[in-house]
Design a protein around this motif. Structure first.
Motif, PDB file in Angstrom:
ATOM      1  N   LEU A   1       0.812  -1.221   0.000  1.00  0.00           N
ATOM      2  CA  LEU A   1       0.000   0.000   0.000  1.00  0.00           C
ATOM      3  C   LEU A   1       0.845   1.271   0.000  1.00  0.00           C
ATOM      4  N   GLY A   2       2.145   1.126   0.142  1.00  0.00           N
ATOM      5  CA  GLY A   2       3.032   2.280   0.208  1.00  0.00           C
ATOM      6  C   GLY A   2       3.551   2.718  -1.151  1.00  0.00           C
ATOM      7  N   PRO A   3       4.542   3.578  -1.136  1.00  0.00           N
ATOM      8  CA  PRO A   3       5.066   4.123  -2.393  1.00  0.00           C
ATOM      9  C   PRO A   3       5.773   3.091  -3.259  1.00  0.00           C
TER      10      PRO A   3
ATOM     11  N   PHE B   1      -4.752   8.658  -1.214  1.00  0.00           N
ATOM     12  CA  PHE B   1      -4.749   7.747  -0.064  1.00  0.00           C
ATOM     13  C   PHE B   1      -3.750   8.176   0.999  1.00  0.00           C
ATOM     14  N   LEU B   2      -2.604   8.677   0.598  1.00  0.00           N
ATOM     15  CA  LEU B   2      -1.562   9.070   1.551  1.00  0.00           C
ATOM     16  C   LEU B   2      -1.060  10.469   1.197  1.00  0.00           C
ATOM     17  N   PRO B   3      -1.877  11.504   1.415  1.00  0.00           N
ATOM     18  CA  PRO B   3      -1.484  12.870   1.045  1.00  0.00           C
ATOM     19  C   PRO B   3      -0.368  13.389   1.945  1.00  0.00           C
ATOM     20  N   GLU B   4       0.402  14.325   1.414  1.00  0.00           N
ATOM     21  CA  GLU B   4       1.481  14.934   2.194  1.00  0.00           C
ATOM     22  C   GLU B   4       0.891  16.044   3.059  1.00  0.00           C
ATOM     23  N   ASP B   5       0.257  15.638   4.124  1.00  0.00           N
ATOM     24  CA  ASP B   5      -0.414  16.570   5.020  1.00  0.00           C
ATOM     25  C   ASP B   5      -0.005  16.224   6.447  1.00  0.00           C
ATOM     26  N   VAL B   6       0.462  17.216   7.181  1.00  0.00           N
ATOM     27  CA  VAL B   6       0.947  16.983   8.540  1.00  0.00           C
ATOM     28  C   VAL B   6      -0.154  16.440   9.439  1.00  0.00           C
ATOM     29  N   GLY B   7      -1.352  17.032   9.349  1.00  0.00           N
ATOM     30  CA  GLY B   7      -2.465  16.573  10.171  1.00  0.00           C
ATOM     31  C   GLY B   7      -2.868  15.153   9.854  1.00  0.00           C
ATOM     32  N   GLN B   8      -2.849  14.810   8.562  1.00  0.00           N
ATOM     33  CA  GLN B   8      -3.202  13.453   8.147  1.00  0.00           C
ATOM     34  C   GLN B   8      -2.196  12.449   8.692  1.00  0.00           C
ATOM     35  N   ASP B   9      -0.916  12.779   8.566  1.00  0.00           N
ATOM     36  CA  ASP B   9       0.121  11.899   9.096  1.00  0.00           C
ATOM     37  C   ASP B   9      -0.006  11.737  10.605  1.00  0.00           C
TER      38      ASP B   9
END
Length: 724
Positions: A61-63, A77-85
């Motif tokens: 599921l990763g890069p 699915f995996l946006p570069e967002d600090v809050g999401q991480d």
């Protein structure tokens, strides 16, 4: 005319943004859990630990895979967002904390000491040799593996630690799947795995403190190490007492599983906060919390199962899969990074194997056993991933180093599982192992004679000493005992004779000031005990079943009770050993419980047991017993007696009891039992019965109560509450 922003527009946009963040978060959790379990199921099908499947799920599921196959979908699915991480990371860290609580529950600190020299040498070899090789590798690794600004010394120590530790959880899983957990080789492997885990977490705490401080100094090392040691000492002493007090109160208030789980979560969080405040990862506190919670004898027996279920179903798969999400195999496209990654993998396997093998040989283990230890301890798992994650978080490892370090547990766990399976193929147990394993298996099937704690109320009389003698010889030595004295404040009871009887057994003495001894005993019995042992004074000529105190306890006891009524006209405690005993048997659970007590007693004292089954007859005289050797079959009637006695004899053989078999026929079972006792001059009878309450008094059944009234020898009655 300029557009005027409406005050509610910003709130609407913020709400929509929050909705999107939560949507992505829930999709991430769903995808990670489903994929981790699917891959884990596949791994179990091929004989691999399920943790490998969870790691592979993250990789897919990763890069490395998803990011290449569908780039736009991966970015959603995996946006570069600090809050999401942060949201996914929070769930992941809760997962590893729970995983470490479970690991702490499974850690027996006394096991390492108990196994002694082999465990010490294997632990030392499996840590020192790979640690030294890891230092060499850490010094030689190119700068692509270091994060910007990382100290080379700190980086080298992190690499050495990552290459030296084992995973107790993965090791235990592999051993369990191979059926080796309780064998000597399995016990030494688990003990060394425990040593690896404990030392690994301590070293991780020290290195994390060094990495976050920005400098390396002896004072910093001593300060961090001192804080960890102080925390561990306080947690295992003061913290242990506080946990015991809280769990004791939970037991007193009904002992619900929900309340026990709340205590576990609070202790985990409190210990995690403490270690985080000390500058060490909170997961170390969670590990110690698990150890402390497991050591409490007031712990609810179902807590570990529920924690394992919750952790294994949701949180652990998320943690392992999240670690895999952060692995980008594209970083190994560089030839230098790829070949150095291969070096790390080879060094981690070879030198761990050599260290464990060498330590085992120095401890006197055989070549094959040493190979098994080298293979088994190569398994890495949670701790390795935590080290990689911490190294990345504190700015020591670059993404390339993180990718390689996370690949280590995947590769080494595969290696450990395959090689260990090959080494132990057709493994032959020693005679001592066969005997021990058989006894442990029998103990695990028992209804009453188990390792749970014994409660022995006493007034200081010889009847209490008699009960203590029976329980001491019938129960395994690891079963602790609590001697309970109840009475007014001005009454003191000398429990020295009981301490002498219960030698070499975990023992405590509790004094309860209460004018109602029955209520005090019942309240105490709810605190996690497995059985109550009661010495009985003979009151049968007064119309009572046994005595006022015993009758009162039997009327309310929620757990099994073993009543010991001493032989009549005996002015001293029970003899050092009984010569002959009668054990009436039937095909019922209560009969099985009595057999457990009698057979273990015989195995310890050498008492000759006459396993007896009485078949009821009509219209004829009671048959006389036949004593023609080991097995005596009925002259008439069905095969029920033969089958019942045969089952009992099989259990007796398994437990090492000395036995003869007798099948009788008669109108009254009690009469036949009493007649047989007179004929063989038996000095003991062990019977089982359901503990029923009729008309406000205990009713043990006509047979048991008649034997209690008429028998002059020592009578042991094993009573199980009817609703258990």
């Amino acid at each position: 005319m300029p557009e005027v922003a409406m005050p509610g527009r910003a709130m609407i946009l913020a709400a929509e943004s929050a909705d999107f963040v939560f949507l992505v978060f829930w999709v991430q959790i769903l995808a990670l859990v489903v994929t981790a379990h699917l891959f884990g199921m596949v791994m179990r099908k091929v004989g691999m630990p399920s943790v490998i499947g969870a790691l592979l799920a993250g990789l897919v599921l990763g890069p490395s895979v998803f990011g290449v196959v569908w780039e736009s979908g991966f970015e959603w699915f995996l946006p570069e967002d600090v809050g999401q991480d942060a949201a996914l990371s929070a769930v992941s860290w809760i997962g590893v904390a729970l995983l470490l609580v479970v690991t702490g529950f499974e850690t027996d600190l006394g096991l390492i000491t108990k196994l002694g020299r082999p465990a010490l040498w294997v632990t030392a070899g499996s840590l020192v040799v790979p640690l030294a090789s890891g230092i060499v590798v850490g010094v030689l690794l190119p700068s692509v593996f270091l994060d910007d600004g990382a100290e080379r010394l700190t980086f080298t120590l992190f690499v050495a630690l990552a290459l030296s530790v084992s995973s107790l959880a993965v090791v235990a899983k592999i051993l369990s799947e191979l059926g080796l957990m309780r064998r000597d080789i399995g016990q030494i492997t688990v003990a060394a795995g425990m040593g690896n885990d404990v030392i690994g977490w301590v070293m991780l705490g020290v290195l994390t403190g060094l990495a976050t401080s920005g400098e390396v100094s002896v004072i910093q090392v001593l300060s961090t190490l001192g804080g960890i040691l102080a925390f561990g000492a306080l947690a295992l002493t003061v913290g242990q007492r506080l946990v015991d007090v809280v769990l004791r109160q939970v037991r007193r208030r009904g002992g619900s599983l929900a309340a026990a789980l709340v205590v576990c979560m609070l202790v985990m969080l409190a210990f995690g906060v403490t270690t985080e405040w000390l500058g060490v990862e909170a997961v170390l506190g969670a590990f110690v919390a698990g150890v402390v919670l497991n050591r409490s004898r007031f712990q609810h027996e179902d807590v570990l199962g529920h924690l394992e279920g919750l952790t294994g179903a949701l949180f652990a798969p998320v943690f392992f899969a999240t670690a895999g999400l952060q692995v980008d195999l594209r970083l190994l496209n560089d030839a230098e990074a790829f070949w150095w990654g291969c070096v790390i993998l080879v060094v981690s396997i070879v030198f761990k194997f050599v260290g464990a093998y060498g330590g085992a040989r120095l401890a006197g283990r055989t070549h094959r056993a040493s190979l098994a230890l080298g293979a088994g301890l190569n398994a890495r798992g949670a701790l390795e991933i935590v080290i990689a994650t911490v190294g990345l978080t504190v700015g020591v490892f670059s993404p390339t180093a993180f990718t390689v370090i996370v690949l280590v547990p995947v590769v080494t766990s595969l290696f450990a599982s395959v090689t260990l399976r090959a080494v132990v193929n057709n493994w032959q147990d020693t005679p001592a192992e066969v005997e021990r394993l058989g006894r442990e298996q029998a103990l695990s099937r028992n209804l009453v004679v188990r390792t749970s704690r014994l409660l022995l109320p006493t007034r200081g009389g010889p009847e209490s000493i008699a009960a203590a003698q029976i329980l001491h010889f019938a129960w395994p030595p690891e079963a602790g005992a609590t001697v309970l004295t109840v009475g007014p404040r001005n009454i003191e009871v000398d429990v020295t004779p009981l301490r002498n009887v219960l030698y070499e057994r975990p023992l405590e003495h509790r004094q309860v000031r209460d004018d109602d001894p029955v209520r005090a005993i019942i309240n105490e019995s709810q605190l996690g005990f497995g059985v109550i042992g009661l010495g009985a004074i003979d009151y049968t000529d007064t119309g009572m079943v046994i005595s006022p105190l015993v009758d009162g306890v039997l009327s309310e006891s929620p757990i099994p009770v073993v009543v010991v009524r001493r032989a009549r006209n005996l002015d001293r405690p029970l003899p050092a050993a009984f010569s002959r005993a009668v054990v009436p048997v039937a095909g019922s659970p209560v009969s099985r419980a009595a057999q457990e007590v009698a057979f273990n007693l015989s195995a310890q004292l050498g008492t000759e047991l006459h396993i007896t089954h009485v078949e009821s007859i009509r219209g004829a005289s009671a048959g006389l017993p036949s004593l023609l050797g080991r097995r005596i079959m009925p002259r008439m009637g069905s095969n029920v007696g033969q089958q019942v006695v045969g089952q009992a004899m099989a259990l007796a053989d398994e437990l090492g009891a000395t036995t003869r078999s007798v099948v009788l026929e008669g109108y009254s079972p009690a009469e036949q039992i009493l007649r047989l006792m007179t004929q063989i001059e038996a000095d003991l009878v062990v019977m089982g019965a359901h503990l029923r309450r009729v008309g406000g008094r205990p009713f043990l059944g006509h047979q048991v109560e008649e034997v209690l009234r008429e028998c002059d020898a020592t009578v042991v009655v094993v009573l199980i509450p009817f609703d258990l």
